[in-house]
Design a protein around this motif. Structure first.
Motif, PDB file in Angstrom:
ATOM      1  N   SER A 159     -24.421 -24.705  17.003  1.00 27.06           N
ATOM      2  CA  SER A 159     -24.615 -23.252  16.508  1.00 27.06           C
ATOM      3  C   SER A 159     -25.760 -22.969  15.691  1.00 27.06           C
ATOM      4  CB  SER A 159     -23.306 -22.972  15.539  1.00 27.06           C
ATOM      5  OG  SER A 159     -21.793 -22.959  16.287  1.00 27.06           O
ATOM      6  N   ALA A 160     -25.440 -23.979  14.708  1.00 25.46           N
ATOM      7  CA  ALA A 160     -27.686 -24.263  14.461  1.00 25.46           C
ATOM      8  C   ALA A 160     -28.012 -24.364  14.856  1.00 25.46           C
ATOM      9  CB  ALA A 160     -27.129 -24.735  13.076  1.00 25.46           C
ATOM     10  N   GLU A 186     -29.934 -33.080  22.101  1.00 27.03           N
ATOM     11  CA  GLU A 186     -28.796 -32.644  22.083  1.00 27.03           C
ATOM     12  C   GLU A 186     -27.769 -33.965  21.971  1.00 27.03           C
ATOM     13  OE1 GLU A 186     -26.657 -30.757  20.670  1.00 27.03           O
ATOM     14  OE2 GLU A 186     -25.047 -32.091  21.763  1.00 27.03           O
ATOM     15  N   SER A 190     -22.129 -27.506  23.729  1.00 27.60           N
ATOM     16  CA  SER A 190     -22.185 -28.302  23.218  1.00 27.60           C
ATOM     17  C   SER A 190     -22.054 -28.479  21.485  1.00 27.60           C
ATOM     18  CB  SER A 190     -23.759 -30.032  22.858  1.00 27.60           C
ATOM     19  OG  SER A 190     -24.376 -29.161  22.073  1.00 27.60           O
ATOM     20  N   MET A 220     -16.029 -19.032  19.191  1.00 23.72           N
ATOM     21  CA  MET A 220     -14.665 -18.949  18.274  1.00 23.72           C
ATOM     22  C   MET A 220     -14.358 -17.337  18.306  1.00 23.72           C
ATOM     23  SD  MET A 220     -15.436 -21.056  16.235  1.00 23.72           S
ATOM     24  CE  MET A 220     -15.496 -22.602  16.960  1.00 23.72           C
ATOM     25  N   ASP A 221     -13.063 -17.472  17.479  1.00 26.27           N
ATOM     26  CA  ASP A 221     -12.515 -16.480  17.430  1.00 26.27           C
ATOM     27  C   ASP A 221     -12.750 -15.404  15.848  1.00 26.27           C
ATOM     28  OD1 ASP A 221     -11.245 -17.662  15.248  1.00 26.27           O
ATOM     29  OD2 ASP A 221      -9.654 -18.243  16.370  1.00 26.27           O
ATOM     30  N   ALA A 222     -13.906 -15.604  15.244  1.00 22.96           N
ATOM     31  CA  ALA A 222     -14.061 -15.349  14.352  1.00 22.96           C
ATOM     32  C   ALA A 222     -15.268 -15.681  13.772  1.00 22.96           C
ATOM     33  CB  ALA A 222     -13.438 -15.273  13.319  1.00 22.96           C
ATOM     34  N   ASN A 250     -16.784 -15.886  10.276  1.00 21.35           N
ATOM     35  CA  ASN A 250     -16.096 -15.955   8.674  1.00 21.35           C
ATOM     36  C   ASN A 250     -16.150 -15.247   7.721  1.00 21.35           C
ATOM     37  OD1 ASN A 250     -14.202 -17.336  10.656  1.00 21.35           O
ATOM     38  ND2 ASN A 250     -13.604 -18.882   8.218  1.00 21.35           N
ATOM     39  N   ALA A 296     -30.690 -38.764  18.536  1.00 15.22           N
ATOM     40  CA  ALA A 296     -31.682 -38.236  16.914  1.00 15.22           C
ATOM     41  C   ALA A 296     -30.656 -39.705  15.889  1.00 15.22           C
ATOM     42  CB  ALA A 296     -31.922 -37.334  16.451  1.00 15.22           C
ATOM     43  N   ASN A 307     -19.842 -35.526  17.013  1.00 16.16           N
ATOM     44  CA  ASN A 307     -20.461 -35.020  15.177  1.00 16.16           C
ATOM     45  C   ASN A 307     -20.201 -35.959  14.445  1.00 16.16           C
ATOM     46  OD1 ASN A 307     -21.925 -32.955  15.911  1.00 16.16           O
ATOM     47  ND2 ASN A 307     -20.372 -31.988  14.933  1.00 16.16           N
ATOM     48  N   ASP A 326     -24.877 -37.648  11.427  1.00 17.18           N
ATOM     49  CA  ASP A 326     -25.833 -38.927  12.389  1.00 17.18           C
ATOM     50  C   ASP A 326     -27.108 -37.517  11.148  1.00 17.18           C
ATOM     51  OD1 ASP A 326     -24.415 -39.529  14.104  1.00 17.18           O
ATOM     52  OD2 ASP A 326     -24.862 -38.473  15.704  1.00 17.18           O
ATOM     53  N   ASP A 366     -23.604 -27.341   9.649  1.00 16.38           N
ATOM     54  CA  ASP A 366     -22.946 -28.835   9.026  1.00 16.38           C
ATOM     55  C   ASP A 366     -23.125 -29.365   8.011  1.00 16.38           C
ATOM     56  OD1 ASP A 366     -20.801 -26.567   9.918  1.00 16.38           O
ATOM     57  OD2 ASP A 366     -19.180 -28.211  10.963  1.00 16.38           O
ATOM     58  N   LEU A 408     -19.233 -20.640  10.360  1.00 16.04           N
ATOM     59  CA  LEU A 408     -20.169 -20.324  11.505  1.00 16.04           C
ATOM     60  C   LEU A 408     -21.598 -19.664  11.587  1.00 16.04           C
ATOM     61  CD1 LEU A 408     -20.646 -20.795  14.566  1.00 16.04           C
ATOM     62  CD2 LEU A 408     -19.219 -19.061  15.025  1.00 16.04           C
TER      63      LEU A 408
HETATM   64  C1  LIG Z   1     -12.322 -26.486  16.261  1.00 11.79           C
HETATM   65  C2  LIG Z   1     -13.406 -25.669  15.817  1.00 11.79           C
HETATM   66  C3  LIG Z   1     -12.702 -23.371  15.106  1.00 11.79           C
HETATM   67  C4  LIG Z   1     -13.784 -23.167  14.459  1.00 11.79           C
HETATM   68  N1  LIG Z   1     -13.539 -21.677  13.855  1.00 11.79           N
HETATM   69  C5  LIG Z   1     -14.638 -20.832  13.543  1.00 11.79           C
HETATM   70  C6  LIG Z   1     -14.203 -19.578  13.612  1.00 11.79           C
HETATM   71  O1  LIG Z   1     -13.305 -19.204  13.593  1.00 11.79           O
HETATM   72  N2  LIG Z   1     -15.150 -18.657  12.174  1.00 11.79           N
HETATM   73  C7  LIG Z   1     -16.071 -20.317  12.152  1.00 11.79           C
HETATM   74  O2  LIG Z   1     -17.011 -19.093  11.659  1.00 11.79           O
HETATM   75  N3  LIG Z   1     -16.429 -20.901  11.747  1.00 11.79           N
HETATM   76  C8  LIG Z   1     -15.500 -21.268  12.762  1.00 11.79           C
HETATM   77  N4  LIG Z   1     -15.902 -22.592  12.720  1.00 11.79           N
HETATM   78  C9  LIG Z   1     -16.969 -23.362  11.720  1.00 11.79           C
HETATM   79  C10 LIG Z   1     -18.318 -23.595  12.342  1.00 11.79           C
HETATM   80  O3  LIG Z   1     -17.984 -24.495  14.239  1.00 11.79           O
HETATM   81  C11 LIG Z   1     -18.684 -25.107  12.624  1.00 11.79           C
HETATM   82  O4  LIG Z   1     -18.941 -24.582  11.118  1.00 11.79           O
HETATM   83  C12 LIG Z   1     -20.297 -24.124  13.327  1.00 11.79           C
HETATM   84  O5  LIG Z   1     -20.622 -24.327  14.407  1.00 11.79           O
HETATM   85  C13 LIG Z   1     -20.987 -25.306  12.865  1.00 11.79           C
HETATM   86  O6  LIG Z   1     -22.375 -25.871  13.557  1.00 11.79           O
HETATM   87  P1  LIG Z   1     -23.688 -26.980  13.181  1.00 11.79           P
HETATM   88  O7  LIG Z   1     -24.476 -26.212  14.180  1.00 11.79           O
HETATM   89  O8  LIG Z   1     -24.116 -27.383  12.289  1.00 11.79           O
HETATM   90  O9  LIG Z   1     -23.051 -28.038  14.078  1.00 11.79           O
HETATM   91  P2  LIG Z   1     -22.024 -27.888  15.598  1.00 11.79           P
HETATM   92  O10 LIG Z   1     -22.011 -26.589  16.767  1.00 11.79           O
HETATM   93  O11 LIG Z   1     -21.074 -29.398  15.454  1.00 11.79           O
HETATM   94  O12 LIG Z   1     -22.829 -28.952  16.441  1.00 11.79           O
HETATM   95  C14 LIG Z   1     -24.015 -30.628  16.419  1.00 11.79           C
HETATM   96  C15 LIG Z   1     -24.253 -30.141  17.130  1.00 11.79           C
HETATM   97  O13 LIG Z   1     -25.465 -31.837  17.440  1.00 11.79           O
HETATM   98  C16 LIG Z   1     -25.435 -32.909  18.079  1.00 11.79           C
HETATM   99  N5  LIG Z   1     -25.636 -33.870  17.506  1.00 11.79           N
HETATM  100  C17 LIG Z   1     -24.560 -34.734  16.339  1.00 11.79           C
HETATM  101  N6  LIG Z   1     -25.617 -35.641  16.417  1.00 11.79           N
HETATM  102  C18 LIG Z   1     -26.676 -35.482  16.801  1.00 11.79           C
HETATM  103  C19 LIG Z   1     -27.427 -36.514  17.044  1.00 11.79           C
HETATM  104  N7  LIG Z   1     -27.783 -37.828  16.438  1.00 11.79           N
HETATM  105  N8  LIG Z   1     -28.369 -36.057  17.748  1.00 11.79           N
HETATM  106  C20 LIG Z   1     -28.955 -35.426  18.360  1.00 11.79           C
HETATM  107  N9  LIG Z   1     -27.717 -34.330  18.572  1.00 11.79           N
HETATM  108  C21 LIG Z   1     -26.578 -34.639  17.780  1.00 11.79           C
HETATM  109  C22 LIG Z   1     -24.249 -32.653  18.603  1.00 11.79           C
HETATM  110  O14 LIG Z   1     -23.726 -32.976  20.097  1.00 11.79           O
HETATM  111  C23 LIG Z   1     -23.674 -30.609  18.113  1.00 11.79           C
HETATM  112  O15 LIG Z   1     -23.967 -29.914  19.787  1.00 11.79           O
HETATM  113  C24 LIG Z   1     -14.499 -23.645  14.070  1.00 11.79           C
HETATM  114  C25 LIG Z   1     -15.095 -25.811  13.417  1.00 11.79           C
HETATM  115  C26 LIG Z   1     -13.879 -26.045  14.406  1.00 11.79           C
HETATM  116  C27 LIG Z   1     -14.310 -27.345  14.718  1.00 11.79           C
END
Ligand SMILES: Cc1cc2nc3c(=O)[nH]c(=O)nc-3n(C[C@H](O)[C@H](O)[C@H](O)COP(=O)(O)OP(=O)(O)OC[C@H]3O[C@@H](n4cnc5c(N)ncnc54)[C@H](O)[C@@H]3O)c2cc1C
Ligand code: SF4
Ligand code: SF4
Lengths: 563, 531
Positions: A19-20, A41, A48, A55-57, A59, A159, A217, A220, A375, A384
């Motif tokens: 997401s981020a 990735e 991924s 997502m359903d919300a 937040n 990475a 995740n 890392d 995260d 999110l």
């Molecule tokens: C089941 C579930 C339901 C949720 N529901 C909600 C909701 O309804 N509303 C809301 O606001 N939030 C919700 N969240 C939280 C929200 O989805 C997360 O906070 C958000 O997606 C975090 O984004 P991110 O990019 O940090 O992590 P992620 O979206 O998890 O992305 C991390 C990415 O990094 C990749 N990665 C990891 N390590 C490495 C590496 N070493 N090298 C290369 N790539 C790597 C992974 O493959 C992944 O694609 C929910 C989370 C989950 C798990």
């Protein structure tokens, strides 16, 4: 021997295309379409990360006229029991509505009622910030946009290590998860967006990948930042969720905000007192009144259908199969209709929890040229919204920084050391233990000693075990192929995260965020002494964790009211 | 596969093999890299990676357009290989291992191209112009494939050839009755339409100098093949009435049919030997005898081709090698041969041994068909050394080799493969990418697995329809195409060996694999532990 590996140059490098990461890539290319942006990735960026099927919300959205950013800061500070830096959170809330508008423009569906109003729910102690979203294609929409803008994505590329030149991060060493080849990416600035540590404690269902958060995740982002000298915080916030037993998928807010009932094991109604994931965990772990259950048979058909519709189309649509397999129909009374909730495995996360790489409101870490978002970063409980907003912010800062610096020579010494270590791993093919068996044990021990209730004895045992595991990763575990190799990097990070978590938990000699940091030897919350961050940095070597206490960063009252 | 705590769990990925087309999309999509393809032996054997199992199954289900599309994903020239491929897929076919008779994978490909001949071939969109100039030397299968791949990438591509017309062995080496020229012309036309500049009568070393070309172009691929006939190296090999396969066939294709005597003898055991033998019959020879060292089982030529030739009247004599060329008044008059007791040594190296049985064969024309070699000296003076992954020529940064020129005499499909590989190297080079990264990887596949034979029908291999020569002057195509019923019957013999599999049991039941599957063939169960 001269090593032959690809060396790629880019302006902004994004580690993790969830997401981020996608949002950061979109923003970086928007700001400067000519800069080279590469996303690394581990999986395939089209889906991924946590939002594979939407997502359903969203937040946290501070919708003008409904709930202000200031109220969010206040509300979230309560939820974090004070361990929250105000500026990054304020910034997040302030920009959250903008990010939502951007999603709307991209075609993401936020359902509206007949009057055109969004469905906004209260899930925070104060204020309504949670906007219902119904978009299974959320990730593919963002992915498409990112590609259209000219982002280069390297899928199946993990990475593993940041490269530095003096005090600045200058690139990344990555490993191809299928071929085991390495490649070096030189970058002017690096954004870490690799999620939290989802594969941490062993889940009750016994499946290493049957966890709540995205199992790709493995901390890392935390570990790369740590080894590069960045400040981490919140590792004592050992989170467990309270969601559907066995499948470990969420459904609490969707149902409770629509009138579902919540009962404890003794049949007492529990939905009236604004239950939160934490209060439910509290009920179970501290009050021993679990498991809790959700019933919906008293709801109108229309409401049940709406819940099902949300639940079975987005976020974790496979849930439908789960309920079907159990013969559960929400319309039925009794155990054929109720949903049993349990605490999940313990995990670390900056989005759901408050664990992460410390960043300011510009997404800057404490290391030059290094940014963090989602995260991986510590924008407490940003979910999110935090991932999207800080995806944007990190891209803005990283782009600006990239414009001011040049590439540095590759630190070939560091790459050679990396390759030597890789060769040593590949040479350990005769060891007796499969990496999966090893992972099982590491994560079982994490459950035993790092999950609340904690005490000094247990935490020290955790450290003892992790030291042992670090050795066993080379003396006991066999690495027969590239798949094993790639997992060994993941395991190394899971172990590192456990060391960090045990260290921070030992340091915080009080109990807070009950039950998550419940120290039976220090059962009280002590705001006098402990209303501060436990900040961790790397000392001489990865095992040498340097602990510091840092004050909570607050905004001046005027800033909060005038902003 | 070694078992471990995870892989000992049950697989929650359910594949409906009646729907799956073995395209691998799910495997590319999985966000936890959980999936692998148990790759079918045929698909694995294809040098170009054509999804043989997929297209055969699609034919069996009656989806012919989709089947052809599946072929075209990895093979832009199915009309060519549908007729001329050496079909390593069939050699590897598990049905062959079990019943001795492979599925007619090649003929089914040809069936598709014939059935859908009015349909425009699917050519992917050409990327935006890069401004980079690439040169392909040699317009045979390897060069054609290289040019095609480079052009799709948006490069300016020039393909030059020493001959008067492009096509290499496809034009000059393969007789009309095996591969009508019109099909080749169609493919060449398509390449021209894509914007590839094809220039003929341009012999490097004569009209243009290689070193100049290397300077003029951003990258060069040399695919000039092996156009020199091999000689027996015997006295009198230059006598009247003796010719070698390649010049013989070239004369045919150039519209200057060579003269043959009443009795023709051919030396050689490859397909070319039978091509020239059949050609000689069509030119009016009364009898044609083929002599080869090998036994029938060792023959290099496809048995199907041998059978056709024999049916037409070619007499095959196995296990003999020439000792002397007999000449009368400067003209060939016969061949003396001795029996061959073994062709290959224990290590499968060509190392014939002979016995003491001597025979002679009187004839007026001898055609030597024992193979081809690179033009001696040729373009590259030093020994030909190249990287086996990237096909980059040692000593050069921007020169790559492909096809028979690189490998020595091989096959069309191998030539196309190396042409494509060389082109990929050029693409990477021009983009500043690493040349070999990821290329040694065999793909996300599982190769060792138990194959069930339950799915194949009990039918015997369907004979490929042939139209025998009606006599001298009849150069009509011999091999014909399957009827719809025949194709369906043949496709039904396929065991459908391969299948995607949840190899690592690291599934998060997130469903992208299921969503991306084009045929709804994949269903993700909740893993048993969680159910
Ligand atoms: C089941 C579930 C339901 C949720 N529901 C909600 C909701 O309804 N509303 C809301 O606001 N939030 C919700 N969240 C939280 C929200 O989805 C997360 O906070 C958000 O997606 C975090 O984004 P991110 O990019 O940090 O992590 P992620 O979206 O998890 O992305 C991390 C990415 O990094 C990749 N990665 C990891 N390590 C490495 C590496 N070493 N090298 C290369 N790539 C790597 C992974 O493959 C992944 O694609 C929910 C989370 C989950 C798990
Ligand atoms: S299951 Fe679907 S996506 Fe996977 S190989 Fe079969 S047809 Fe392709
Ligand atoms: S459902 Fe399982 S197999 Fe399919 S993409 Fe997700 S993790 Fe991979």
């Amino acid at each position: 021997m001269k090593q032959d590996y690809p060396v790629i140059q880019c302006d902004v490098l994004i580690a993790g295309g969830g997401s981020a990461g996608v949002m950061a890539a979109i923003r970086a290319k928007e700001l400067d379409k000519d800069q080279r942006v590469i996303v690394l990735e581990k999986g395939d960026a089209k889906y991924s990360g946590c939002i594979a099927r939407g997502m359903d919300a969203l937040n946290i959205v501070s919708i003008p006229g409904i709930a202000s950013p200031e109220l969010y800061v206040e509300s979230n500070s309560i939820a974090c029991e004070g361990i929250m830096d105000e500026p990054p959170n304020h910034m997040m809330a302030q920009r959250s509505y903008g990010v939502m508008q951007r999603l709307v423009d991209l075609g993401v569906c936020f359902p509206v009622d007949e009057n055109g109003n969004y469905d906004i729910l209260q899930v925070h102690p104060k204020g309504k910030f949670c906007v219902t979203m119904k978009e299974p294609e959320l990730k593919t929409i963002l992915h498409k946009k990112m590609i259209e803008l000219g982002t280069e994505v390297m899928n199946r590329t993990m990475a593993v290590e940041l490269l530095k030149n003096e005090d600045r991060v200058t690139g990344v060493i990555a490993v191809n998860v299928r071929t085991g080849e390495i490649c070096v990416i030189q970058a002017k600035s690096v954004i870490l967006s690799a999620g939290g540590t989802a594969r941490f404690g062993l889940p009750n269902n016994g499946n290493l990948y049957g966890v709540y958060d995205f199992p790709g995740n493995t901390g890392d982002g935390y570990c790369m930042a740590y080894r590069a000298g960045a400040e981490l915080s919140g590792f004592e916030y050992t989170l467990t969720y309270y969601i559907v037993k066995d499948i470990n998928a969420p459904l609490l807010y969707i149902t409770l905000t629509r009138g579902a009932h919540l009962y404890d094991a003794y049949g007492n109604r529990k939905d009236k007192e604004h239950p939160s994931l934490r209060s439910l965990n509290y009920e179970d772990v501290i009050n021993r009144s679990g498991p809790l259950r959700i019933t919906m048979d008293h709801l109108e058909e229309e409401t049940i259908a709406e819940i099902e519709n949300l639940l079975f189309t987005t976020e974790r649509p496979a849930c439908e199969r789960f309920y079907e397999g159990r013969g559960i129909n929400f319309r039925n009374p009794g155990s054929d209709g109720e949903i049993e909730l349990w605490g999940t495995e313990v995990f670390l996360c900056g989005g759901h929890g408050i664990t992460g790489v410390r960043v300011n409101e510009k997404a800057e870490t404490s290391v030059r040229g290094l940014y963090a978002a989602g995260d991986t970063s510590l924008v407490a409980r940003g979910h999110l919204s935090g991932a999207f907003v800080y995806g944007e912010i990190s891209a803005e800062s990283a782009t600006e920084f990239a414009h001011t610096v040049d590439h540095c020579e590759v630190d070939t010494g560091a790459v050679d050391r990396f390759l030597a270590k890789r060769a040593a791993r590949l040479a350990q093919s005769d060891n007796p233990i499969a990496i999966e068996e090893f992972e099982y044990k590491v994560r079982r021990i994490i459950n035993d000693y790092l999950r609340a209730p904690k005490n000094e004895y247990k935490l020290k045992r955790a450290l003892w075990w992790m030291k042992r595991f670090r050795e066993e990763l080379s003396t006991m575990v066999y690495i027969k192929d590239m798949h094993d190799l790639f997992k060994s990097y993941e395991l190394e990070n899971i172990i590192q995260c456990a060391v960090l978590s045990a260290t921070a938990s030992l340091e915080r000699k009080e109990s807070r965020w009950l039950p998550w940091h419940y120290r039976t030897d220090f059962p009280e919350t002590d705001n006098e002494r402990w209303l501060k961050h436990i900040v961790l940095t790397q000392g001489e070597h990865p095992d040498d964790v340097v602990v510091a206490h840092k004050e909570i960063i607050r905004m001046a009252k005027e800033e909060l009211t005038n902003a | 596969m070694p078992e471990n705590m995870l892989t000992a769990l049950s697989d929650n990925i359910v594949i409906d093999k009646d729907k799956c087309i073995f395209c691998g999309k799910c495997i590319d999509t999985c966000i936890l890299d959980n999936l692998r393809m148990k790759i079918a032996p045929c698909t694995k054997a294809c040098p170009l990676g054509v999804n043989c199992q997929g297209y055969v199954q699609l034919i069996g289900r009656g989806f012919e357009e989709e089947a052809l599309e599946e072929v075209e994903k990895s093979l832009p020239f199915p009309t060519i290989l549908g007729r001329l491929c050496s079909a390593p897929c069939e050699a590897a076919c598990h049905r062959r291992a079990v019943t001795g008779e492979a599925v007619s994978i090649r003929a089914l490909k040809r069936y598709l191209t014939d059935r859908l001949q009015d349909r425009q071939p699917v050519t992917p969109e050409i990327k935006a112009a890069t401004g980079k100039r690439c040169l392909v030397i040699g317009a045979g299968p390897a060069g054609m494939m290289a040019a095609y791949v480079l052009r799709l990438e948006g490069h300016d591509v020039t393909m030059i050839d020493a001959a008067a017309e492009p096509g290499g062995m496809l034009r000059w080496g393969v007789p009309e009755f095996r591969f009508p020229k019109s099909y080749l012309d169609r493919e060449i036309h398509r390449l021209e339409q894509m914007g590839i500049d094809i220039q003929c009568n341009m012999a490097v070393g004569l009209e243009v100098q290689f070193s100049d070309l290397v300077k003029q172009y951003d990258a060069v691929i040399v695919a000039t093949g092996c156009p020199e006939p091999k000689y027996l190296g015997m006295d009198n090999e230059n006598a009247m009435g003796i010719t070698h396969a390649l010049p013989f066939l070239i004369q045919m294709r150039a519209g200057r049919p060579p003269e043959v005597g009443r009795k023709v003898v051919v030396v050689g055991g490859g397909e070319v030997a039978f091509d020239v033998a059949q050609t000689a019959l069509r030119l009016g020879a009364e009898s044609v005898s083929v002599y080869c060292l090998e036994t029938r089982n060792e023959l290099l030529a496809d048995p199907h081709i041998v059978r056709i030739a024999e049916n037409e009247g070619v007499v095959l004599n196995t296990g003999f090698g020439p000792t002397r060329i007999l000449v009368r008044d400067g003209h060939f008059c016969g061949l003396e041969l001795h029996n061959c007791t073994r062709v290959y040594d224990e290590n499968d190296n060509f190392s014939p041994r002979f016995g003491d049985i001597i025979t002679t064969c009187e004839a007026d024309t001898l055609i030597v068909a024992i193979g081809q070699t690179r033009t001696p000296g040729g373009l590259i003076k030093k020994g030909l050394q190249y990287n086996e992954l990237t096909y980059r020529l040692e000593g050069y940064d921007t020169v790559f080799v492909a096809g028979d020129f690189a490998s020595g005499p091989a096959t069309i499909v191998e030539g196309m493969r190396s042409g494509r590989e060389a082109a990929i190297s050029v693409i990477r080079l021009l983009q500043g990418q690493h040349l070999s990264y990821e290329r040694a990887y065999e793909g996300p596949v599982v190769t060792e697995y138990a194959i069930s034979t339950d799915r194949g029908s009990a039918l015997e291999r369907t004979a490929i329809p042939v139209r025998h020569s009606k006599g001298p002057g009849d150069f009509h195509e011999v091999e014909q195409t399957f009827s719809e019923e025949q194709a369906a019957a043949e496709a039904s013999r396929c065991y459908s060996c391969g299948s995607p599999v949840g190899r690592f049991r690291t599934c998060w039941f997130c469903l992208p694999c299921e969503v991306e599957c084009p045929t709804d063939a994949l269903y993700v169960q909740i893993p048993y532990l969680l159910r």
